[in-house]
Design a protein around this motif. Structure first.
Motif, PDB file in Angstrom:
ATOM      1  N   ASP A 195       0.824  -1.207   0.000  1.00 12.16           N
ATOM      2  CA  ASP A 195       0.000   0.000   0.000  1.00 12.16           C
ATOM      3  C   ASP A 195       0.860   1.259   0.000  1.00 12.16           C
ATOM      4  OD1 ASP A 195      -2.315  -1.487  -0.013  1.00 12.16           O
ATOM      5  OD2 ASP A 195      -2.689  -1.301   2.145  1.00 12.16           O
ATOM      6  N   ALA A 196       2.062   1.143   0.572  1.00 13.73           N
ATOM      7  CA  ALA A 196       2.958   2.297   0.663  1.00 13.73           C
ATOM      8  C   ALA A 196       3.656   2.597  -0.667  1.00 13.73           C
ATOM      9  CB  ALA A 196       3.997   2.078   1.756  1.00 13.73           C
ATOM     10  N   GLY A 197       3.505   1.696  -1.653  1.00 14.67           N
ATOM     11  CA  GLY A 197       4.044   1.986  -2.976  1.00 14.67           C
ATOM     12  C   GLY A 197       5.113   1.050  -3.483  1.00 14.67           C
ATOM     13  N   LEU A 198       5.654   0.192  -2.600  1.00 18.73           N
ATOM     14  CA  LEU A 198       6.643  -0.774  -3.068  1.00 18.73           C
ATOM     15  C   LEU A 198       5.929  -1.915  -3.789  1.00 18.73           C
ATOM     16  CD1 LEU A 198       9.055  -0.912   0.008  1.00 18.73           C
ATOM     17  CD2 LEU A 198       9.557   0.025  -2.246  1.00 18.73           C
ATOM     18  N   THR A 199       6.560  -2.451  -4.816  1.00 18.36           N
ATOM     19  CA  THR A 199       5.944  -3.529  -5.589  1.00 18.36           C
ATOM     20  C   THR A 199       6.555  -4.874  -5.197  1.00 18.36           C
ATOM     21  OG1 THR A 199       7.577  -3.425  -7.379  1.00 18.36           O
ATOM     22  CG2 THR A 199       5.671  -1.925  -7.517  1.00 18.36           C
ATOM     23  N   PRO A 200       5.844  -5.967  -5.443  1.00 15.32           N
ATOM     24  CA  PRO A 200       6.400  -7.289  -5.139  1.00 15.32           C
ATOM     25  C   PRO A 200       7.750  -7.524  -5.825  1.00 15.32           C
ATOM     26  CG  PRO A 200       4.066  -7.483  -5.579  1.00 15.32           C
ATOM     27  CD  PRO A 200       4.447  -6.065  -5.915  1.00 15.32           C
ATOM     28  N   GLU A 201       7.943  -6.914  -7.003  1.00 10.35           N
ATOM     29  CA  GLU A 201       9.208  -7.090  -7.747  1.00 10.35           C
ATOM     30  C   GLU A 201      10.379  -6.407  -7.041  1.00 10.35           C
ATOM     31  OE1 GLU A 201       5.836  -8.038  -9.893  1.00 10.35           O
ATOM     32  OE2 GLU A 201       6.307  -6.012  -9.142  1.00 10.35           O
ATOM     33  N   GLU A 202      10.078  -5.419  -6.196  1.00  9.52           N
ATOM     34  CA  GLU A 202      11.130  -4.707  -5.468  1.00  9.52           C
ATOM     35  C   GLU A 202      11.446  -5.359  -4.127  1.00  9.52           C
ATOM     36  OE1 GLU A 202      10.663  -0.064  -6.499  1.00  9.52           O
ATOM     37  OE2 GLU A 202       8.821  -0.976  -5.683  1.00  9.52           O
ATOM     38  N   LEU A 203      10.732  -6.435  -3.825  1.00 13.80           N
ATOM     39  CA  LEU A 203      10.848  -7.068  -2.519  1.00 13.80           C
ATOM     40  C   LEU A 203      11.253  -8.530  -2.650  1.00 13.80           C
ATOM     41  CD1 LEU A 203       7.457  -5.732  -1.096  1.00 13.80           C
ATOM     42  CD2 LEU A 203       9.725  -4.818  -0.555  1.00 13.80           C
ATOM     43  N   VAL A 204      11.831  -9.054  -1.589  1.00 12.11           N
ATOM     44  CA  VAL A 204      12.047 -10.491  -1.470  1.00 12.11           C
ATOM     45  C   VAL A 204      11.534 -10.886  -0.093  1.00 12.11           C
ATOM     46  CG1 VAL A 204      14.426 -10.180  -0.640  1.00 12.11           C
ATOM     47  CG2 VAL A 204      13.706 -12.391  -1.540  1.00 12.11           C
ATOM     48  N   VAL A 205      10.745 -11.940  -0.051  1.00 15.11           N
ATOM     49  CA  VAL A 205      10.164 -12.352   1.230  1.00 15.11           C
ATOM     50  C   VAL A 205      10.654 -13.742   1.612  1.00 15.11           C
ATOM     51  CG1 VAL A 205       8.111 -10.929   0.909  1.00 15.11           C
ATOM     52  CG2 VAL A 205       8.073 -13.299   0.145  1.00 15.11           C
ATOM     53  N   PHE A 206      10.845 -13.919   2.904  1.00 15.95           N
ATOM     54  CA  PHE A 206      11.266 -15.203   3.452  1.00 15.95           C
ATOM     55  C   PHE A 206      10.199 -15.660   4.442  1.00 15.95           C
ATOM     56  CE2 PHE A 206      15.077 -12.720   2.461  1.00 15.95           C
ATOM     57  CZ  PHE A 206      15.737 -13.585   1.599  1.00 15.95           C
ATOM     58  N   LYS A 207       9.367 -16.592   3.995  1.00 16.07           N
ATOM     59  CA  LYS A 207       8.326 -17.111   4.879  1.00 16.07           C
ATOM     60  C   LYS A 207       8.956 -18.096   5.852  1.00 16.07           C
ATOM     61  CE  LYS A 207       4.409 -16.623   1.712  1.00 16.07           C
ATOM     62  NZ  LYS A 207       3.272 -17.300   1.041  1.00 16.07           N
ATOM     63  N   TYR A 208       8.598 -17.959   7.103  1.00 16.28           N
ATOM     64  CA  TYR A 208       9.147 -18.855   8.115  1.00 16.28           C
ATOM     65  C   TYR A 208       8.786 -20.305   7.813  1.00 16.28           C
ATOM     66  CZ  TYR A 208      10.806 -15.138  11.209  1.00 16.28           C
ATOM     67  OH  TYR A 208      11.506 -14.080  11.753  1.00 16.28           O
ATOM     68  N   GLU A 209       7.615 -20.525   7.224  1.00 19.37           N
ATOM     69  CA  GLU A 209       7.215 -21.883   6.841  1.00 19.37           C
ATOM     70  C   GLU A 209       8.222 -22.464   5.856  1.00 19.37           C
ATOM     71  OE1 GLU A 209       4.881 -23.989   7.628  1.00 19.37           O
ATOM     72  OE2 GLU A 209       3.376 -22.856   8.757  1.00 19.37           O
ATOM     73  N   ASP A 210       8.648 -21.646   4.868  1.00 22.78           N
ATOM     74  CA  ASP A 210       9.566 -22.124   3.837  1.00 22.78           C
ATOM     75  C   ASP A 210      10.981 -22.325   4.381  1.00 22.78           C
ATOM     76  OD1 ASP A 210       7.442 -21.918   2.088  1.00 22.78           O
ATOM     77  OD2 ASP A 210       8.064 -19.975   1.273  1.00 22.78           O
ATOM     78  N   GLN A 211      11.318 -21.601   5.433  1.00 19.51           N
ATOM     79  CA  GLN A 211      12.663 -21.689   6.004  1.00 19.51           C
ATOM     80  C   GLN A 211      12.796 -22.805   7.043  1.00 19.51           C
ATOM     81  OE1 GLN A 211      15.150 -19.788   4.721  1.00 19.51           O
ATOM     82  NE2 GLN A 211      13.577 -19.003   3.328  1.00 19.51           N
ATOM     83  N   GLY A 212      11.688 -23.489   7.291  1.00 20.12           N
ATOM     84  CA  GLY A 212      11.729 -24.597   8.246  1.00 20.12           C
ATOM     85  C   GLY A 212      11.811 -24.161   9.692  1.00 20.12           C
ATOM     86  N   VAL A 213      11.435 -22.905   9.970  1.00 13.85           N
ATOM     87  CA  VAL A 213      11.507 -22.406  11.342  1.00 13.85           C
ATOM     88  C   VAL A 213      10.156 -21.864  11.816  1.00 13.85           C
ATOM     89  CG1 VAL A 213      13.973 -21.910  11.313  1.00 13.85           C
ATOM     90  CG2 VAL A 213      12.357 -20.184  10.460  1.00 13.85           C
TER      91      VAL A 213
END
Length: 333
Positions: A195-213
């Motif tokens: 909502d603040a203006g950043l796009t998904p392409e400008e971000l990288v996300v690390f889901k805790y589920e995917d990291q095994g933690v």
């Protein structure tokens, strides 16, 4: 004599009505939420709004949380019968002497993740060393600390480690360049970043589920000594049954559920668009749960909490009496 007979009859009738009223009086239940009124807790508001609690002869009071409200402290002081809490903070409280017991687990999956700006050079966990990472505290830091321990990264700002920024419950540190990454929930702060203006392409996300933690979030906890009372167990079974009915209704009707949440937001701080977004994301986390805690999920969470190296969240396994199926089994059968 006739008048006396009439008065006696009236008196007996009043007693009969009084007895009938007492027999059908709803049981009071006070629920303390982990955070403010929002779609993260939609199932409970829906159960109240749709009359599911009333159908179970329950009179439920839902108490919103906030930055200065710790569910464990509320229930320890007798301010609630049942609380919504994350398992890391609940088990930490348990190890400190508060006999918290998980009676149901509406959230099957974790919504926690670390959201990073790509322009800070973070593309994988290998890029974390030397970076500043925003972390929530007040019990929410435990999954993060377990993850950093698993990666072998110090969190004191020393060389080769990471610097921890004590993050408020907003996304400003990422927007203002104070941190390369911040803590976000899939259903809340991530949406605020977009909502603040950043796009998904400008971000990288690390889901805790995917990291095994990933650790279990938003479970229902009561004081263990109350479970010795069959009437309390029965009351909680009815509460869990009605609450799960509310959650499944919310999953199927996210827009309507969001509006019900808004109707209960006394602060007026929430918006319809954000609550609808939140409800749709939360539905992904409650999907697949009928309220019963999966023992394997419990053990996975405990293993993560114990793996903190020299600074684990808990120092010993809390034991199987940290959870029970007595309530959820009774609720479902």
């Amino acid at each position: 004599m006739k008048n006396k007979s009439k008065l006696a009859a009236l008196g007996l009738g009043a007693l009969a009505l009084s007895a009938a009223g007492a027999a059908t009086a709803a049981d009071d239940v006070t629920l303390q939420l982990k955070w403010v009124t929002q779609a993260q807790f939609a199932g409970y508001y829906v159960a109240q709004d749709q009359g599911f609690y009333g159908e179970e002869d329950l009179n439920v009071t839902i108490k919103p949380g906030g930055p200065d409200i710790a569910p464990a402290q509320v229930i320890a002081g007798g301010g609630a019968d049942v609380v919504v809490d994350w398992m890391p903070s609940a088990m930490a409280s348990r190890e400190k002497g508060l006999d918290l017991v998980n009676i149901a687990q509406p959230f099957k999956s974790s919504g926690m993740m670390l959201t990073c700006r790509k322009d800070t050079g973070v593309n994988s966990p290998e890029d974390f060393p030397g970076k500043t990472l925003g972390v929530w505290f007040s019990g929410n830091e435990y999954p993060f600390l377990s993850w950093m321990s698993k990666l072998g990264l110090a969190t004191d700002g020393s060389d080769g480690g990471v610097t921890v920024l004590k993050q408020g419950f907003n996304v400003d540190p990422l927007l203002q360049g104070q941190a390369a990454c911040i803590s976000t929930m899939t259903y809340n702060e991530y949406g605020q970043v977009l909502d603040a203006g950043l796009t998904p392409e400008e971000l990288v996300v690390f889901k805790y589920e995917d990291q095994g933690v990933a650790t279990l979030e938003d479970g229902l906890y009561v004081r263990g000594d109350n479970l010795d009372d069959p009437e309390f167990v029965d009351k909680m079974a009815r509460f869990v049954r009605a609450s799960m009915k509310g959650w499944k209704w919310a999953e199927e009707n996210p827009e309507e559920a969001a509006l019900i949440v808004l109707d209960n937001d006394a602060s007026g701080a929430q918006t319809e668009a954000h609550q609808v977004f939140m409800m749709k994301e939360v539905a992904k986390l409650t999907a697949g749960s009928n309220g019963t805690l999966d023992p394997a999920d419990f053990e996975r969470t405990i293993e993560s909490l114990l793996s903190g190296g020299s600074d684990p969240v808990i120092t010993e396994h809390p034991g199987d009496d940290a959870w029970t199926h007595a309530v959820s089994d009774k609720a479902l059968n």
